[in-house]
Design a protein around this motif. Structure first.
Motif, PDB file in Angstrom:
ATOM      1  N   GLU A 254       7.440   0.338  -1.791  1.00  0.00           N
ATOM      2  CA  GLU A 254       6.556   0.455  -0.635  1.00  0.00           C
ATOM      3  C   GLU A 254       7.362   0.636   0.650  1.00  0.00           C
ATOM      4  O   GLU A 254       6.961   1.374   1.544  1.00  0.00           O
ATOM      5  N   LYS A 257       8.387   4.098   1.593  1.00  0.00           N
ATOM      6  CA  LYS A 257       7.344   4.976   2.140  1.00  0.00           C
ATOM      7  C   LYS A 257       7.202   4.847   3.659  1.00  0.00           C
ATOM      8  O   LYS A 257       6.577   5.683   4.288  1.00  0.00           O
TER       9      LYS A 257
ATOM     10  N   PRO B 270       3.965  -3.942   6.518  1.00  0.00           N
ATOM     11  CA  PRO B 270       2.941  -3.140   5.834  1.00  0.00           C
ATOM     12  C   PRO B 270       3.270  -2.925   4.349  1.00  0.00           C
ATOM     13  O   PRO B 270       2.386  -2.979   3.495  1.00  0.00           O
ATOM     14  N   ALA B 271       4.556  -2.723   4.053  1.00  0.00           N
ATOM     15  CA  ALA B 271       4.968  -2.516   2.664  1.00  0.00           C
ATOM     16  C   ALA B 271       4.749  -3.790   1.852  1.00  0.00           C
ATOM     17  O   ALA B 271       4.294  -3.769   0.705  1.00  0.00           O
ATOM     18  N   LEU B 273       2.557  -6.126   2.457  1.00  0.00           N
ATOM     19  CA  LEU B 273       1.126  -6.336   2.229  1.00  0.00           C
ATOM     20  C   LEU B 273       0.606  -5.403   1.140  1.00  0.00           C
ATOM     21  O   LEU B 273      -0.242  -5.781   0.332  1.00  0.00           O
ATOM     22  N   GLU B 274       1.144  -4.195   1.112  1.00  0.00           N
ATOM     23  CA  GLU B 274       0.720  -3.219   0.107  1.00  0.00           C
ATOM     24  C   GLU B 274       1.093  -3.725  -1.298  1.00  0.00           C
ATOM     25  O   GLU B 274       0.302  -3.658  -2.238  1.00  0.00           O
ATOM     26  N   ALA B 275       2.319  -4.264  -1.417  1.00  0.00           N
ATOM     27  CA  ALA B 275       2.763  -4.797  -2.707  1.00  0.00           C
ATOM     28  C   ALA B 275       1.934  -6.027  -3.081  1.00  0.00           C
ATOM     29  O   ALA B 275       1.534  -6.202  -4.229  1.00  0.00           O
ATOM     30  N   LYS B 276       1.647  -6.854  -2.101  1.00  0.00           N
ATOM     31  CA  LYS B 276       0.861  -8.070  -2.310  1.00  0.00           C
ATOM     32  C   LYS B 276      -0.530  -7.728  -2.853  1.00  0.00           C
ATOM     33  O   LYS B 276      -1.053  -8.397  -3.730  1.00  0.00           O
ATOM     34  N   LYS B 277      -1.091  -6.676  -2.289  1.00  0.00           N
ATOM     35  CA  LYS B 277      -2.422  -6.211  -2.682  1.00  0.00           C
ATOM     36  C   LYS B 277      -2.486  -5.905  -4.175  1.00  0.00           C
ATOM     37  O   LYS B 277      -3.500  -6.101  -4.822  1.00  0.00           O
ATOM     38  N   ARG B 278      -1.371  -5.384  -4.699  1.00  0.00           N
ATOM     39  CA  ARG B 278      -1.365  -4.939  -6.087  1.00  0.00           C
ATOM     40  C   ARG B 278      -1.506  -6.100  -7.059  1.00  0.00           C
ATOM     41  O   ARG B 278      -1.886  -5.903  -8.212  1.00  0.00           O
ATOM     42  N   GLU B 283      -8.602  -8.252  -4.825  1.00  0.00           N
ATOM     43  CA  GLU B 283      -8.702  -6.793  -4.823  1.00  0.00           C
ATOM     44  C   GLU B 283      -9.189  -6.284  -6.173  1.00  0.00           C
ATOM     45  O   GLU B 283      -9.938  -5.329  -6.263  1.00  0.00           O
TER      46      GLU B 283
END
Lengths: 346, 346
Positions: A254, A257, B270-271, B273-278, B283
């Motif tokens: 991530e 990106k 942001p990265a 949080l994106e990984a956390k979301k997964r 979710e």
């Protein structure tokens, strides 16, 4: 005992990367840790691996063992067919007081069988169990058993709780360890038959039993000790390993990106590596096989030289801390409870 | 079927935060997802929760159910004592074709029992299983069963493999899913009795069986499907949840110690949080109960409104994708294998 006086036998033939990783790890341990090591295994193989490593002859020696236990051997092979396997000879050295402890990254069932056969059990206990420490944000949780006993009877699982409690009190100085039983819900009606039976044993015992816990509680710090059978515990351990690695990869993916991600990542990389270290089996090295009359450390099958070296460090610590003595003393306190359960439960 | 035509029943009384979280989540789903919801539970409780939420009367309705299944109730309570429980009424609505699917974050054993009792099984199958998806760096791995069956017979575990294979082929378009059996070593001699028996069933089957896998393989992407019993699967799921949360905390803790940590962390947040979301169950929302003659989604016991809303989304997707139809069709291909094993194994 002074660290320098301690000698640890390393099963040179145990682990996916044996004998290379075991030999290198043992040599590194002897050089860096003020400990003597005895490499047990096929002499020729060990000597070939030692070439160029320049081991200190006062601190590294070899004891020949003609046989090898493979990962697919049944644990009982060590008494039935392979009495001269490296792991059996290693524990024989411990029995003869020629070494103070044994490290093996080989077949853990066979390691356990060799230990019990050669050294015997702490009086009062039925079966040994492997005690692993998993990280929490503020410390660690001990999980027992993480792989020695695939099938457990209720009183054996109960005894693992006792062993863990004694260890945490006498070795780690935790006054009244909080003990949880791993299940799939907090309610005492939840779980398989084994868990339901053990729940009542723990509840009626003098242990500080907080009830059933779930997988997530292992990492929350809600308890000091989690009791489970070796199948479930081993899955738990390896899931943690796998997810740990995958999560770090996901975060890195991530980060790539983001426009300024690389730079930000470099700033926090030391923190990242520090957190990574906490779940790294190479750093941990190995986990003690509790309940045997001596010191045995089980390393990860995939052990690298670094992991073996750290497993030797763990063995050395166990000897210094006199784990077997304190375990035997601690178990005496629970003698009556253990006896009553061992005889009443099928 | 067009999304707007789909109606999902939400068990308003299921979950630790019921009825509040269930009602809010259902209302949010109706507003944001082009789906109708029926809230099933105690009318007065539901109406009180609806106050101030301003639900669209065309999209949110209530069906009264006087009884409630608690987390400590045995699964069989639904036929023995609580036929009017919310979860039973919810599945009755599905049986009468008044709704297309059911979502519950309540007692998962009781949810399974209600589903089987009311809707019945896909022909040829013995027991339903919950199929969960866990993240890998490049996609996901399906794990079946993550909690429906605490005790499994070998042929049932084998059937879970079949169900997972059919699902991944017909719904996710994976041509030849790689199937692994969860154990504590790759060798086919490793594992408990159940695993050893199922290993041979899978090996002799037409499935693309790659052999035993370990906990770490769940997150590596080495297989598409991992088969295990519901006790082990549930531990696995909750360990992942717990470790995920703990690891993010550990990284944050370490970052705080760095002189310029905070700044670097903000850059990559942001990265993060994106990984956390997964790995966030909120979710994911819920996991399908495969094998029943209809659509049932099991939510996490701790479901928040967001998790319930996402569980309704999953139910809607299952209806659109006609999961039960494809599952029944797919199972037909394996009819002979399933029959031969169901009759030969104890």
């Amino acid at each position: 005992m002074h660290p320098q006086q301690i000698t640890i036998a390393v099963d040179a033939m145990g682990g996916d990367k044996a004998p290379s990783a075991a030999v290198r790890g043992a040599v590194d341990a002897a050089r860096d840790l003020e400990v003597k090591v005895v490499l047990v295994g096929r002499e020729q193989d060990i000597e070939r691996e030692l070439e160029g490593l320049d081991p200190d002859p006062d601190k590294v020696s070899i004891v020949h063992a003609p046989d090898v236990v493979t990962m697919s051997d049944a644990p009982t092979v060590v008494f039935r067919k392979k009495r001269d396997a490296s792991i059996m000879i290693a524990f024989s050295l411990a029995k003869e007081k020629k070494v103070h402890g044994v490290v093996s990254a080989g077949n853990s069932g066979a390691t356990m069988a060799s230990a019990v056969f050669t050294l015997g059990m702490v009086p009062g206990l039925d079966r040994p169990a492997i005690a692993g420490c998993l990280p929490t944000p503020c410390g660690f949780t001990m999980v027992i058993d993480i792989g020695a006993n695939i099938k457990c009877k209720p009183h054996q699982l109960f005894q693992f709780g006792i062993m863990g409690d004694v260890y945490l009190r006498h070795i780690d100085g935790i006054k009244r360890p909080r003990v949880g039983l791993l299940s799939i819900g907090e309610e005492d009606t939840k779980g398989n038959e084994l868990v339901k039976l053990v729940h009542h044993m723990l509840k009626d015992s003098p242990l500080n039993f907080v009830g059933n816990v779930e997988g997530r509680d292992v990492f929350s710090g809600a308890v000091d000790l989690v009791v489970c059978d070796g199948f479930v515990g081993n899955v738990l351990l390896k899931v943690s390993e796998g997810l740990g690695g995958a999560l770090f990869d996901m975060i890195e993916n991530e980060v790539q990106k983001l426009p300024s991600g690389r730079q930000g990542f470099e700033t926090i990389q030391p923190a990242f590596l520090e957190a990574k270290k906490r779940i790294d089996y190479e750093e941990v090295g190995g986990a003690p096989l509790l309940g045997i009359n001596g010191v045995g450390i089980i390393g990860h099958g995939a052990s690298t030289p670094k992991a073996i070296k750290n497993a030797v460090r763990v063995a050395q610590e166990m000897v210094i801390k006199r784990v077997e003595y304190f375990l035997a003393e601690g178990i005496k306190e629970y003698e009556n409870v253990i006896k009553s359960l061992a005889f009443t439960i099928p």
